[in-house]
Every structure is written in C-alpha cells, then in structure tokens.
Design an enzyme around this catalytic site. Structure first.
Site, PDB file in Angstrom:
ATOM      1  N   GLU A 133     -33.814  -8.275  14.162  1.00  0.00           N
ATOM      2  CA  GLU A 133     -33.585  -9.583  14.797  1.00  0.00           C
ATOM      3  C   GLU A 133     -34.494  -9.806  15.995  1.00  0.00           C
ATOM      4  O   GLU A 133     -34.080 -10.309  17.049  1.00  0.00           O
ATOM      5  CB  GLU A 133     -32.100  -9.739  15.154  1.00  0.00           C
ATOM      6  CG  GLU A 133     -31.218  -9.679  13.909  1.00  0.00           C
ATOM      7  CD  GLU A 133     -29.724  -9.717  14.193  1.00  0.00           C
ATOM      8  OE1 GLU A 133     -29.332  -9.690  15.374  1.00  0.00           O
ATOM      9  OE2 GLU A 133     -28.958  -9.752  13.219  1.00  0.00           O
ATOM     10  N   GLU A 186     -28.393  -8.901   3.664  1.00  0.00           N
ATOM     11  CA  GLU A 186     -27.022  -8.881   4.203  1.00  0.00           C
ATOM     12  C   GLU A 186     -26.239 -10.107   3.741  1.00  0.00           C
ATOM     13  O   GLU A 186     -25.622 -10.802   4.548  1.00  0.00           O
ATOM     14  CB  GLU A 186     -27.045  -8.838   5.739  1.00  0.00           C
ATOM     15  CG  GLU A 186     -27.842  -7.708   6.345  1.00  0.00           C
ATOM     16  CD  GLU A 186     -27.879  -7.775   7.873  1.00  0.00           C
ATOM     17  OE1 GLU A 186     -26.962  -8.379   8.480  1.00  0.00           O
ATOM     18  OE2 GLU A 186     -28.831  -7.230   8.462  1.00  0.00           O
TER      19      GLU A 186
END
Length: 289
Positions: A64, A166
C-alpha cells in the site's frame, strides 16, 4: 502451515515484507531512530527472504505504498527502491509485487488511480528494479465492472502478470448479495487475459467473519462458498472424448494451459501434448499417426 501446503501442493504468496501504513507497523518500529530503523529493515528482509527462500512464489514487498509512506518518511525517498533491490538479491526466483487497494474497486480514490499506479511502477522500472507483478487487492462494495475491465486493460499494457490478491465483498451486504457480487468480480477477473491468479480474502475467527467468509464457523458453505465451488467446477477442464470429422479434424474451446492428447485409428495409437497460449488467432495442432 508450510508443511501442510507443501503436502497439498498449494502455492504460497508472501504478504507482506513491509506495510507502509504506520497504523499496522509495530510500536517498537515506529519509535526507532533512522539508523536503528535501517538496521531493523535490513534484518527483516534478510531473515524473511532466506528463511522462506524457494517456498514463496510471490512477495508483496512494500504494501500500500500509494496510500502511505512510513518508511520513505523515515529513511528517504529511495527506501522502497532498496527494499525491492534487497529482496530480489535475497530470492531471485520470487516474483516481487506492488500491491495496492482501490485501483480496480473505485475511481474516487485519488491516491490510487490506475494512472498513479502505472506512474509509480514505471518509476521503479526506471531504476531497474526487478518488479515482476501487479497486485490488486480487490476489496469491493458494489462492483463497477466496466471500471474494473478498463483498469485491467490499461494495466495489461505494462506486460506484467496481474493478480487479484485480496478479493472480498463488503459485509454491509447480506450473504446472498455478497455472493452475487463475488461471482461478478470473479468472472470479470477470470475472463481477462492478463489476470494470472485470484486470491480470496476470507478470514474467519472464533468471533465470526472479518469481512467475507466462504463458510460459517462449523465449516458449512455460505452462499459465497457455493459460488466459489460452482465456478471451480465450471472452470475445470475435463477429459473430452470424441471422433474427428471426415477430414480428420476436431475442434474445441479450452482454457489456457497444457493439454495431453491421445489419438487412435484402428490399431495405430499416438500420444501428444500441446499448449494453449494467449493470442487472437485460432490455434492449429497436427498429430501424425
């Protein structure tokens, strides 16, 4: 766990070496000086990459990094570059991923637009970093399928394998609606030529489900689990037995991958193999008896 996955021939991704979000960085790490942090960073990369060398096919190196920059704030703007360099040297066979959320899920997050993602990837490639793959988390509410398709198309121009790493559907929906949206996302991803893999984010714990689960606590299928089972069955390439036409030809539609072919004519018999690879043209394979 590794003994279990090895015994069952399950591939394993490494998620993750570093997480740029300080909220998920241990307090003792947040309190280190720059020199101490650099030492801790080096130790973590080396210990992880050597301990699991050859066991993990992928690593999400700096998770991220479009939304957060804890390590770059502490160690300078080239910190991420050094993470990738060191990780590649430690395990050259592992594919290194840039993993991020809100790239395929929405167009309202200015930090993680597809253009921002591509720009950062090109920055890493410009510095000759061994970037091997694109990781798209895929935490969906109502899927925007045209956006998802356009984003995948644009990322595909980079020529890197794309994984949805995910995938889940928001728990704000009931279980039936979760299943409907999950099927939409899985079909859209599976049908794209540049998507090499899909992983589900289906965490379960004694207190219930984190966001989206495939079973209840007694391991009975939820509607989302039924969807996954149905699609796995539908997408499984089965054995086909048939006769050729009058010209000795037989045609079929198949998924990309390796195929074994056995041909019999009278007392003559032949075994052969071929691969279906990406491409627009119809593939032709001749088998001589």
């Amino acid at each position: 766990m590794l003994e279990f996955v090895r015994a069952n021939q399950i591939a394993v991704r490494g998620h993750n070496i570093f997480w740029e979000d300080p909220a998920y960085t241990p307090a003792w790490v947040r309190n280190l000086t720059s020199d101490q942090l650099q030492s801790a960073v080096n130790s973590r990369i080396q210990s992880l990459m050597h301990k699991y060398r050859g066991d993990f096919i992928h690593w999400d190196v700096s998770n991220e990094m479009l939304h957060f920059d804890f390590y770059e704030e502490k160690l300078g703007q080239n910190a991420t570059l050094s993470f990738f360099e060191t990780a590649h040297k430690a395990d050259p066979l592992a594919t290194l991923f840039m993993n991020e959320y809100n790239v395929v899920e929405t167009c309202s997050d200015v930090k993680s637009t597809v253009d921002t993602f591509i720009s950062r990837l090109k920055d890493l490639k410009r510095d000759d970093i061994k970037m091997g793959g694109i990781g798209l988390e895929g935490h969906f509410s109502v899927p925007n399928l045209p956006l998802m398709r356009a984003t995948l198309d644009k990322l595909a121009t980079l020529g890197l394998p794309i994984w949805l790493t995910e995938v889940d559907i928001s728990k704000s929906f009931n279980k039936q609606k979760q299943a409907v949206y999950l099927e939409q996302v899985l079909r859209e991803a599976y049908s794209h030529a540049s998507v090499n893999g899909i992983m589900l984010w289906s965490a379960i714990h004694p207190y219930g489900c984190y966001q989206m689960c495939l079973t209840d606590n007694d391991l009975r299928n939820l509607p989302t689990g039924d969807v996954v089972d149905k699609l796995l069955q539908e997408w499984n390439t089965r054995e086909i037995t048939n006769q050729t036409d009058e010209y000795g030809s037989f045609s079929f539609y198949g998924f990309l991958g390796e195929y074994k072919v056995s041909v019999r004519y009278g007392d003559r018999f032949s075994n052969s193999t071929f691969s279906l690879l990406k491409g627009d043209e119809t593939k032709h394979f001749n088998i001589q008896l």
